[in-house]
Design a protein around this motif. Structure first.
Motif: not given
Length: 162
Positions: A1-27
């Protein structure tokens, strides 16, 4: 369970960073030049053009990249450095992918048909643990971040700006 949570946090932060970069580039970008990801670039052969200024390029750049600049970009001088084959794969990059889109668009207008903008630029390249080199060809951790505001986008490496 702990490994799944860590993987989720890594994927979520990467996805969040990607979305912020998308927003900047779209601007800032018109999206008139297709992007290429750092992973795709790492696995392909292309002519690399660095659309940052010389002082940025001297700190570090992608191996075999040609500095073409931005403020004083000269399309005719750049064309002299490119293959005659208008279908040659060309990837233009800068810090994040904003200046490089403008330079890449000028090459497309000159008839080059296989031109790409590196998504996230040299920052994304370094953030994904790919190598950058200095003017002597030595690997370095330094990346010129243009200014303090833009430096927040570089997550890995040593930030250099004036």
């Amino acid at each position: 369970m702990k490994k799944i949570l860590i993987l989720f946090l890594i994927v979520s932060s990467t996805s969040f960073g990607q979305k912020k970069l998308d927003k900047l580039l779209n601007k800032w970008n018109k999206r008139n030049v297709p992007y290429i990801s750092v992973d795709s670039l790492a696995n392909t052969k292309a002519v690399l053009l660095d659309a940052r200024e010389t002082k940025e390029y001297k700190i570090s750049h992608l191996k075999n990249a040609i500095c073409v600049g931005y403020d004083y970009f000269d399309v005719n001088k750049t064309l002299e450095k490119l293959p005659e084959d208008k279908n040659a794969k060309i990837v233009v990059y800068c810090s994040l992918g904003i200046r490089s889109e403008i330079v890449a668009d000028k090459l497309i207008k000159e008839g080059y048909t296989n031109v790409y903008n590196l998504y996230g630029g040299i920052f994304e390249w370094k953030n994904n643990n790919f190598q950058v080199i200095d003017t002597l060809g030595n690997e370095t951790e330094k990346v010129h971040t243009f200014n303090k505001d833009w430096s927040k986008w570089l997550k890995k490496g040593k930030k250099v700006y004036e």
